[in-house]
Design an enzyme around this catalytic site. Structure first.
Site, PDB file in Angstrom:
ATOM      1  N   THR A 134       0.871  -1.178   0.000  1.00 17.34           N
ATOM      2  CA  THR A 134       0.000   0.000   0.000  1.00 17.34           C
ATOM      3  C   THR A 134       0.908   1.228   0.000  1.00 17.34           C
ATOM      4  OG1 THR A 134      -0.082   0.116   2.402  1.00 17.34           O
ATOM      5  CG2 THR A 134      -1.773  -1.201   1.323  1.00 17.34           C
ATOM      6  N   GLU A 168      -4.561  -3.214  -2.586  1.00 16.82           N
ATOM      7  CA  GLU A 168      -5.000  -4.551  -2.178  1.00 16.82           C
ATOM      8  C   GLU A 168      -5.754  -5.282  -3.288  1.00 16.82           C
ATOM      9  OE1 GLU A 168      -5.244  -1.803  -0.432  1.00 16.82           O
ATOM     10  OE2 GLU A 168      -4.803  -2.135   1.684  1.00 16.82           O
ATOM     11  N   LYS A 191     -15.840  15.187  11.740  1.00 18.60           N
ATOM     12  CA  LYS A 191     -17.123  15.224  12.434  1.00 18.60           C
ATOM     13  C   LYS A 191     -17.204  16.543  13.190  1.00 18.60           C
ATOM     14  CE  LYS A 191     -20.353  12.064  14.405  1.00 18.60           C
ATOM     15  NZ  LYS A 191     -20.618  10.832  15.100  1.00 18.60           N
ATOM     16  N   TRP A 251     -21.239  14.898   9.848  1.00 21.17           N
ATOM     17  CA  TRP A 251     -20.083  14.602   9.004  1.00 21.17           C
ATOM     18  C   TRP A 251     -19.880  15.684   7.947  1.00 21.17           C
ATOM     19  CZ3 TRP A 251     -17.195  11.149  11.095  1.00 21.17           C
ATOM     20  CH2 TRP A 251     -17.735  10.038  11.744  1.00 21.17           C
TER      21      TRP A 251
HETATM   22  P1  ADP Z   1      -3.267   4.053   0.300  1.00 22.25           P
HETATM   23  O1  ADP Z   1      -4.475   3.438   0.940  1.00 22.25           O
HETATM   24  O2  ADP Z   1      -2.043   3.922   1.114  1.00 22.25           O
HETATM   25  O3  ADP Z   1      -3.509   5.442  -0.253  1.00 22.25           O
HETATM   26  P2  ADP Z   1      -3.744   3.029  -2.308  1.00 22.25           P
HETATM   27  O4  ADP Z   1      -2.951   3.788  -3.291  1.00 22.25           O
HETATM   28  O5  ADP Z   1      -3.975   1.601  -2.501  1.00 22.25           O
HETATM   29  O6  ADP Z   1      -3.013   3.176  -0.950  1.00 22.25           O
HETATM   30  O7  ADP Z   1      -5.108   3.806  -2.148  1.00 22.25           O
HETATM   31  C1  ADP Z   1      -6.374   3.227  -2.135  1.00 22.25           C
HETATM   32  C2  ADP Z   1      -7.358   4.263  -1.690  1.00 22.25           C
HETATM   33  O8  ADP Z   1      -7.369   5.362  -2.587  1.00 22.25           O
HETATM   34  C3  ADP Z   1      -8.788   3.815  -1.642  1.00 22.25           C
HETATM   35  O9  ADP Z   1      -9.071   3.119  -0.468  1.00 22.25           O
HETATM   36  C4  ADP Z   1      -9.537   5.141  -1.716  1.00 22.25           C
HETATM   37  O10 ADP Z   1      -9.609   5.766  -0.451  1.00 22.25           O
HETATM   38  C5  ADP Z   1      -8.661   5.967  -2.587  1.00 22.25           C
HETATM   39  N1  ADP Z   1      -9.195   5.995  -3.963  1.00 22.25           N
HETATM   40  C6  ADP Z   1      -8.874   5.203  -4.990  1.00 22.25           C
HETATM   41  N2  ADP Z   1      -9.552   5.536  -6.101  1.00 22.25           N
HETATM   42  C7  ADP Z   1     -10.342   6.582  -5.764  1.00 22.25           C
HETATM   43  C8  ADP Z   1     -11.291   7.382  -6.474  1.00 22.25           C
HETATM   44  N3  ADP Z   1     -11.549   7.217  -7.758  1.00 22.25           N
HETATM   45  N4  ADP Z   1     -11.911   8.363  -5.781  1.00 22.25           N
HETATM   46  C9  ADP Z   1     -11.658   8.569  -4.473  1.00 22.25           C
HETATM   47  N5  ADP Z   1     -10.777   7.859  -3.763  1.00 22.25           N
HETATM   48  C10 ADP Z   1     -10.127   6.865  -4.392  1.00 22.25           C
END
Ligand code: ADP
Length: 530
Positions: A172, A319, A428, A433
């Site tokens: 990640t 993931e 919050k 929210w």
């Molecule tokens: P990290 O969780 O460390 O940022 P990732 O690069 O795997 O690692 O990020 C995944 C996260 O990115 C998702 O859980 C989500 O919160 C965010 N994300 C991915 N695509 C989108 C999208 N199109 N719009 C908003 N958030 C997104």
């Protein structure tokens, strides 16, 4: 029916059915190197046999510290088809994190670009790779990549591998904590490739030319190297050059049809296009995929209205690579434009075989497009646990095997996800929210705003309040009061941030997302507007 779903079969497909289709790669001197799937296949076999010749056991981990280029592509195939595991490292991580990640994955080989040798010099103090391979000039105990390929045999035959053997490890990006590793099997990659290519999702075919801007070390470039190979599409790899002008040049000269990356890249590209709308011919570009964080609606509209380009929201995670794409369903294609637009602004429908649900306070929330819950997913390419992290795994996966994403979403009756926030970023205020992506999108619509990030700060009266951090386009600006006035008709009055901080550029994580941890650290102990 007993055939195994492997990356070996994906490569064989490219070699047999699209041998002459081009793979173009930007070299460190900016020149373009042209090769074909057939030539790549030959080099991959040599490289795979040479890697095994280093004396590695099946399942040994081969780390890379490389940008997106043809040799990294060779490694994407060579390690997995040799029964080894490829682990692309993110060169933008801090050295301590890199050492942690390489140690955690038990990486035995490191293949790196010559340009990253200074990082290796720092890494070597705390890591112990058995072999170091340099793409470029090798010194000391390191082997040169080309010398390694030379050692291999072109007539080497890949072994039959069980489809559930591990092919890749990704970590990640660490936006919300220490990077955690996940393993992908050959089967997961094969099914992800098939499902994401379908009509209604990427709809990839052999006339396409794919350019993944998302680097090969971030969420495995959403699997696009494999997608291009399986479908026989052309592939363009941008090397280290991810600035708007370099990307736009490539889109134009290589007749790119499909590209994908994080929104911060697309903000810069849109700005460059606005400055010189006629300079590039982007007629073949049928979709620009944006994922990793929210694409502000003003950006989606900017591409469509000013440049006739289709910016498509996609949702993915380290993931699971890609999970959902905001293409319009058959039903929505008949709907009114306003409804279509609303769905384009959402994160999309999950790809076939990905299942979703959202957990609320009293069980799972209704798919009514309004109720908020934490998104849970499952599917054949969704990781089942974190590498050697039993506690984090127990927290993140439910007992019945669903992955808790940490994303707070609504789901429409048609199955479209709308991400309201990340659980850790939610604000919050006075018991209600506030959605940080919605507030960021509203700010980003202001013509002077280049980047807008919102974080929650502790507030005695309200519990928490939003704080906005803004960077302007060069030569433009606005006062905090003007920005609040601009927001007023767009969001609820109580969402208006009392504190608006102006910066030259919003700090970003190693994959180009707003670094909210750093923003909170910098701004939470300071006073009002500066
Ligand atoms: P990290 O969780 O460390 O940022 P990732 O690069 O795997 O690692 O990020 C995944 C996260 O990115 C998702 O859980 C989500 O919160 C965010 N994300 C991915 N695509 C989108 C999208 N199109 N719009 C908003 N958030 C997104």
């Amino acid at each position: 029916m007993d055939d195994e779903l492997t990356i070996t079969a994906i490569l064989r497909r490219a070699e047999q059915f699209s041998p002459d289709r081009e793979v173009v790669s930007r070299e460190p001197d900016r020149s373009l190197h042209r090769t074909t799937w057939s030539a790549i296949g030959g080099r991959v076999r040599r490289l795979a046999s040479a890697l095994l010749g280093l004396g590695l056991r099946p399942g040994a981990r081969v780390a890379t510290l490389c940008t997106s280029h043809r040799r990294h592509l060779e490694l994407y195939f060579a390690a997995p088809i040799a029964g080894l595991v490829l682990h692309p490292l993110n060169p933008r991580l801090r050295v301590e994190d890199l050492a942690y990640v390489a140690g955690h994955a038990a990486d035995e080989v490191l293949v790196l670009d010559e340009a990253f040798l200074p990082i290796y010099e720092q890494l070597r103090e705390t890591t112990s790779f058995r072999h170091v391979v340099v793409i470029g000039a090798a010194t000391g105990e390191a082997i040169s990549y080309e010398a390694l390929v030379e050692r291999g045999r072109a007539d080497w035959v890949p072994p039959d591998l069980p489809e559930r053997s591990t092919a890749l490890i990704g970590f990640t990006s660490g936006t919300t904590g220490r990077p955690k590793g996940v393993e992908f099997t050959h089967r997961a990659v094969a099914l992800h490739t098939l499902s994401s290519s379908l009509h209604g999702w990427l709809a990839v075919r052999d006339t396409d030319v794919l350019l993944p801007v998302v680097p090969m070390y971030h969420a495995l470039a959403w699997g696009w190297p494999y997608t291009a190979a399986l479908l026989g599409a052309g592939l363009v790899l941008p090397g280290p050059f991810l600035d708007p002008a370099s990307l736009l040049e490539l889109f134009d000269s290589e007749r790119v049809t499909l590209t994908g990356g994080v929104p911060t890249i697309w903000t810069g590209v849109l700005h460059a296009l606005d400055a010189e709308p006629k300079r590039y011919d982007l007629t073949p570009l049928r979709a620009i995929l944006s994922g990793g964080s929210t694409a502000p609606p003003s950006m989606i509209a900017g591409y469509a209205e000013r440049h006739g380009l289709n910016l498509v929201h996609t949702w993915g995670m380290s993931e699971l690579m890609m999970g959902a794409i905001a293409e319009l369903s058959a039903e929505l294609q008949q709907a009114d434009p306003e409804q279509q637009q609303r769905h384009r602004e959402m994160q999309g429908r999950p790809m076939p075989f990905v299942e979703i649900r959202a957990g609320g306070e009293d069980g799972f929330v209704a798919w009514d497009g309004e109720s908020l819950g934490e998104l849970e997913v499952r599917g054949p390419w969704v990781a089942r646990e974190y590498l050697a992290e039993p506690d984090a795994s127990a927290r993140q996966w439910t007992d019945d095997g669903w992955f808790r994403t940490g994303d707070i979403v609504t789901i429409t009756p048609g199955g479209y996800l709308g991400i309201a926030d990340r659980a850790k970023d939610l604000i919050k205020s006075g018991g209600e929210w506030i959605s940080t992506p919605a507030l960021e999108s509203a700010l980003a619509a202001h013509p002077a705003v280049a980047e807008a990030a919102v974080v929650g700060v502790t507030d005695e009266r309200w519990g928490e309040r939003p704080l906005a951090v803004i960077a302007f386009h060069p030569g433009t600006s606005a006062t905090p009061d003007e920005l609040r006035e601009f927001l007023l008709p767009r969001v609820a009055r109580w969402w208006l941030p009392e504190r608006i901080e102006i910066v030259a550029a919003v700090p970003k994580t190693a994959v180009g997302k707003f670094d909210k941890v750093a923003l909170r650290r910098t701004f939470t102990s300071r006073g009002a507007d500066s």
